[in-house]
Enzyme design. Structure first.
Site, PDB file in Angstrom:
ATOM      1  CD  GLU A   1      -3.308   8.322  -4.024  1.00 35.98           C
ATOM      2  OE1 GLU A   1      -3.207   9.044  -3.132  1.00 35.98           O
ATOM      3  OE2 GLU A   1      -4.136   7.064  -3.748  1.00 35.98           O
TER       4      GLU A   1
ATOM      5  CE  LYS B   1      -3.855   2.373   0.451  1.00 35.01           C
ATOM      6  NZ  LYS B   1      -3.678   3.717   1.134  1.00 35.01           N
TER       7      LYS B   1
END
Length: 332
Positions: free
Chosen positions: A199, A192
């Site tokens: 991102e 993550k």
């Protein structure tokens, strides 16, 4: 799929919607939050409210599973320490927030001495996850992961209408369902962490591109090479058939349609830690990560002066995660 009863601690944007999605899938959820109004609200929607951590645990049958959706850092540390005093051998604590993977390894070791399992679950989906589902990146021991498969499957998007990847062999792997056991303790949050680092880079690329499009109208340019682009229209165009189409672009188009000048944003862009940890991991591994590092530094710079591109970054964060700008509310 087997119906389960688990607990959810932390009823903010993510925790509340994850609770709702699980209830809608037929699972029983006991909820607790420091704000009793949040508990009351979810209880009215079908959850079972608890007044304390001890009360929460008492409402579950062994073996118990307690999922935390709370901010990384001291509050996670305190909550795990408190839970360890009321849980029993064979119970499981799940950290679904954005904790640092090295903290996971330390915490899991301490809990294992008490016979308590620990899973770290990187959770992506933002405020839209209740409808779209959540991408779950799971770290920890195999047995509790398999036991909680009905919960993961309910939260995840499932295959949906996404076409199968060509040349991918069929397997028992759950990645196509939207959740995956990535490895030992810490692996979920590590994956993550990299997800969020990427991102940052994707968002920065969109932000810079639209900033250049907007700057094409600058009077400092020769008139023959001056263009007045409607950024909202360009975003809509690129959503359809373009190589750079994505959900982030969908949200960018939505933000521009709502506010073409992004006048509701200052351009102050916060970071929640994962970008820094990604760069730190790259340094530790001696891996070159120029784009992700530059994207992180751009966020630091945004806190001094603000460009249209930085307003775009802020708008994207608000669109996918409901993140308010610093000074306007909770800084995430």
């Amino acid at each position: 799929m087997q119906q389960m009863k688990i607990a959810m601690i932390g009823l903010g944007k993510m925790g509340a919607n994850m609770t709702r999605r699980l209830i809608n899938s037929g699972h029983e959820i006991v909820v607790y939050d420091l704000d009793p109004d949040n508990v009351t609200r979810l209880a009215a929607e079908g959850a079972e409210g608890a007044s304390s951590l001890k009360d929460l645990v008492s409402r579950l049958s062994a073996p118990r599973a307690v999922w935390m959706m709370i901010p990384a850092g001291e509050i996670v540390e305190k909550t795990i320490t408190a839970l360890a005093t009321v849980l029993e051998i064979g119970d499981t604590i799940i950290d679904g927030g954005n904790s640092y993977y090295k903290d996971d390894v330390r915490r899991a070791k301490l809990l294992k001495e008490q016979g308590i399992h620990f899973l770290d679950v990187g959770t992506s989906g933002g405020i839209w996850g209740i409808e779209r589902g959540y991408s779950l990146m799971i770290g920890g021991e195999k047995d509790p992961v398999q036991w909680l498969a009905p919960i993961f499957a309910a939260l995840a998007p499932g295959r949906g209408d996404i076409a199968a990847t060509p040349h991918r062999n069929d397997s028992a792997n759950t990645a196509e369902q939207g959740y995956l056991h990535c490895g030992a303790v810490g692996a979920g949050h590590f994956v993550k962490m990299i997800h969020n680092g990427i991102e940052y880079g994707l968002m920065q690329a969109y932000a810079e591109g639209f900033d250049i499009l907007r700057g094409a109208a600058s009077e400092s340019l020769p008139e023959a090479f001056r263009y007045h682009f409607e950024c909202s229209e360009i975003a809509e165009l690129w959503r359809r058939g373009s190589v750079i189409s994505s959900w982030l672009l969908d949200l960018t188009a939505q933000a521009l349609a709502e506010d073409p000048e992004l006048s509701g944003y200052s351009g102050y862009v916060t970071d929640s830690g994962e970008g820094r940890w990604t760069v730190q991991a790259a340094v530790e591994e001696a891996v070159s990560a120029e784009v992700l590092t530059a994207a992180l530094y751009a966020r630091f710079r945004s806190r001094q002066t603000h460009t249209f591109g930085e307003k775009m970054l802020s708008a994207m964060r608000q669109q996918f995660g409901g993140h308010e700008e610093a000074g306007k509310g909770e800084e995430v």
